[in-house]
Design an enzyme around this catalytic site. Structure first.
Site, PDB file in Angstrom:
ATOM      1  N   ASP A   9      11.798   4.380  15.830  1.00  0.00           N
ATOM      2  CA  ASP A   9       9.707   3.981  15.480  1.00  0.00           C
ATOM      3  C   ASP A   9       9.606   4.347  14.201  1.00  0.00           C
ATOM      4  O   ASP A   9       9.171   3.709  13.862  1.00  0.00           O
ATOM      5  CB  ASP A   9       9.169   4.740  16.038  1.00  0.00           C
ATOM      6  N   HIS A  10       9.999   5.615  13.749  1.00  0.00           N
ATOM      7  CA  HIS A  10       8.756   6.188  12.545  1.00  0.00           C
ATOM      8  C   HIS A  10       9.900   5.814  10.843  1.00  0.00           C
ATOM      9  O   HIS A  10       9.303   5.925  10.173  1.00  0.00           O
ATOM     10  CB  HIS A  10       9.133   8.108  12.852  1.00  0.00           C
ATOM     11  N   ARG A  18       3.884   2.007   3.222  1.00  0.00           N
ATOM     12  CA  ARG A  18       3.267   0.396   1.960  1.00  0.00           C
ATOM     13  C   ARG A  18       3.380  -0.329   1.836  1.00  0.00           C
ATOM     14  O   ARG A  18       2.953  -1.222   1.161  1.00  0.00           O
ATOM     15  CB  ARG A  18       4.858   1.459   0.801  1.00  0.00           C
ATOM     16  N   THR A 100       1.692   9.692  20.190  1.00  0.00           N
ATOM     17  CA  THR A 100       2.457   9.263  20.898  1.00  0.00           C
ATOM     18  C   THR A 100       2.268   8.589  22.688  1.00  0.00           C
ATOM     19  O   THR A 100       1.288   9.466  23.122  1.00  0.00           O
ATOM     20  CB  THR A 100       3.877  10.064  20.432  1.00  0.00           C
ATOM     21  N   HIS A 186      11.442  12.934  24.747  1.00  0.00           N
ATOM     22  CA  HIS A 186      10.646  13.460  24.380  1.00  0.00           C
ATOM     23  C   HIS A 186      10.183  14.951  23.781  1.00  0.00           C
ATOM     24  O   HIS A 186       9.972  16.022  24.403  1.00  0.00           O
ATOM     25  CB  HIS A 186       9.073  12.870  25.438  1.00  0.00           C
ATOM     26  N   GLY A 187       9.640  14.660  22.074  1.00  0.00           N
ATOM     27  CA  GLY A 187      10.059  16.234  21.919  1.00  0.00           C
ATOM     28  C   GLY A 187      10.688  16.556  22.230  1.00  0.00           C
ATOM     29  O   GLY A 187      10.845  18.635  21.136  1.00  0.00           O
ATOM     30  N   GLY A 208      13.587  11.224  18.742  1.00  0.00           N
ATOM     31  CA  GLY A 208      13.320  10.393  17.669  1.00  0.00           C
ATOM     32  C   GLY A 208      12.551  11.322  15.931  1.00  0.00           C
ATOM     33  O   GLY A 208      13.267  11.509  15.921  1.00  0.00           O
ATOM     34  N   HIS A 209      11.078  11.304  16.889  1.00  0.00           N
ATOM     35  CA  HIS A 209      10.252  12.041  16.333  1.00  0.00           C
ATOM     36  C   HIS A 209      11.628  13.578  15.111  1.00  0.00           C
ATOM     37  O   HIS A 209      10.542  13.313  13.751  1.00  0.00           O
ATOM     38  CB  HIS A 209       8.593  12.623  16.172  1.00  0.00           C
TER      39      HIS A 209
HETATM   40  N1  PXP Z   1      11.252   8.051  25.195  1.00  0.00           N
HETATM   41  C1  PXP Z   1      10.004   8.145  25.616  1.00  0.00           C
HETATM   42  C2  PXP Z   1       9.964   7.094  26.499  1.00  0.00           C
HETATM   43  C3  PXP Z   1       9.256   7.834  24.481  1.00  0.00           C
HETATM   44  O1  PXP Z   1       8.660   7.393  24.102  1.00  0.00           O
HETATM   45  C4  PXP Z   1       8.849   8.258  22.913  1.00  0.00           C
HETATM   46  C5  PXP Z   1       8.367   8.789  22.285  1.00  0.00           C
HETATM   47  O2  PXP Z   1       8.336   7.135  21.475  1.00  0.00           O
HETATM   48  C6  PXP Z   1      10.654   9.795  22.755  1.00  0.00           C
HETATM   49  C7  PXP Z   1      11.768   9.565  24.156  1.00  0.00           C
HETATM   50  C8  PXP Z   1      11.047  10.243  21.943  1.00  0.00           C
HETATM   51  O3  PXP Z   1      10.416  11.060  21.646  1.00  0.00           O
HETATM   52  P1  PXP Z   1      10.428  12.030  20.067  1.00  0.00           P
HETATM   53  O4  PXP Z   1       9.887  10.591  18.958  1.00  0.00           O
HETATM   54  O5  PXP Z   1       8.736  13.341  20.660  1.00  0.00           O
HETATM   55  O6  PXP Z   1      11.968  12.480  20.393  1.00  0.00           O
END
Ligand code: PXP
Length: 237
Positions: A9-10, A18, A100, A186-187, A208-209
């Site tokens: 996503d990022h 931009r 988020t 997540h995280g 992700g992040h």
């Molecule tokens: N899983 C789900 C369902 C999420 O919504 C997210 C964030 O978009 C992630 C995993 C990944 O989280 P992070 O970007 O903190 O690694």
């Protein structure tokens, strides 16, 4: 084995800053084949703040890796998903104002809306996951509404909440006990991934992040390879 789903996503967040076409999420996804990434995760949010419809379309059409399509259980998103046919959909709660996905889905109190959405996705051949906090009632409800996977929300654990690893450990065991596949995310970071990857029921982590941030220091393929190494090492212990 434990799989790593990479949330890109990022890459789109950076592109959108931009307003042009660079960096392109599909090009980045293609460049990551062979890095240790087992799947691509994208979240098409209602406000299209990062991934956009054209990204989702191109990434699902590419299908060089299984696509995990995160979405709210809205009529619009179900229609898009059933058209694009990703490998899996992960239904998440969505609030416009949040930065988020802050909490898990309240499956228990939304069974009536979730059941038909899940049935439509499954009819289209899509594997359905629900993103929930590690609460027994929510996990039982996920099984009841027909989900095939539970993705446990590791955000509170990542924030250092006391007792959260125990809740995740019990949640993962319960998910398997009710017959569902267990994912988590997540995280997660290099520093906190090991205890989660070590949970024997967990078959996939979506991250992700942190990986995108770490990419600025060591590059994205190297960040993914290191995350995967830590996950496999956790499993071998
Ligand atoms: N899983 C789900 C369902 C999420 O919504 C997210 C964030 O978009 C992630 C995993 C990944 O989280 P992070 O970007 O903190 O690694």
């Amino acid at each position: 084995m434990i799989r790593l789903g990479v949330n890109i996503d990022h890459v789109a967040t950076l592109r959108n800053a931009r307003g042009g076409n660079h960096p392109d999420p599909l090009t980045v996804a293609k460049s990551l084949v062979g890095s240790g990434m087992d799947g691509i995760t994208i979240h098409l949010r209602e406000d299209r703040r990062h991934i956009r419809d054209a990204d989702a379309e191109a990434i699902c059409a590419w299908a060089g890796k299984p696509v995990n399509f995160e979405m709210a259980a809205t009529t619009e998103m179900v229609a898009i998903a059933t058209r694009l046919k990703p490998h899996g959909c992960c239904i998440v709660p969505e609030k416009r104002a949040e930065i988020t996905t802050e909490g898990g889905l309240d499956v228990l109190n939304h069974r009536g809306e979730l059941r038909p959405a899940i049935a439509r996705l499954k009819d289209a051949g899509i594997r359905v996951s629900l993103f929930v906090d590690p609460e027994p009632d929510q996990i039982h409800a996920a099984a009841e509404v027909g989900a095939q996977v539970v993705e446990l929300h590791t955000g509170a654990y990542a924030n250092g909440k006391l007792g959260e690893l125990d809740r995740l450990t019990e949640g993962a065991a319960l998910t398997a006990h009710v017959g569902l596949e267990c994912h988590a995310g997540h995280g997660l970071t290099f520093a906190n991934v090991t205890p989660i990857a070590a949970l024997p029921e967990v078959t996939e982590l979506n991250i992700g992040h942190y990986l995108i941030g770490e990419a600025l220091l060591i590059g994205l393929p190297a960040a993914i390879a290191e995350m995967k190494r830590l996950m496999i090492e956790a499993r071998a212990r």
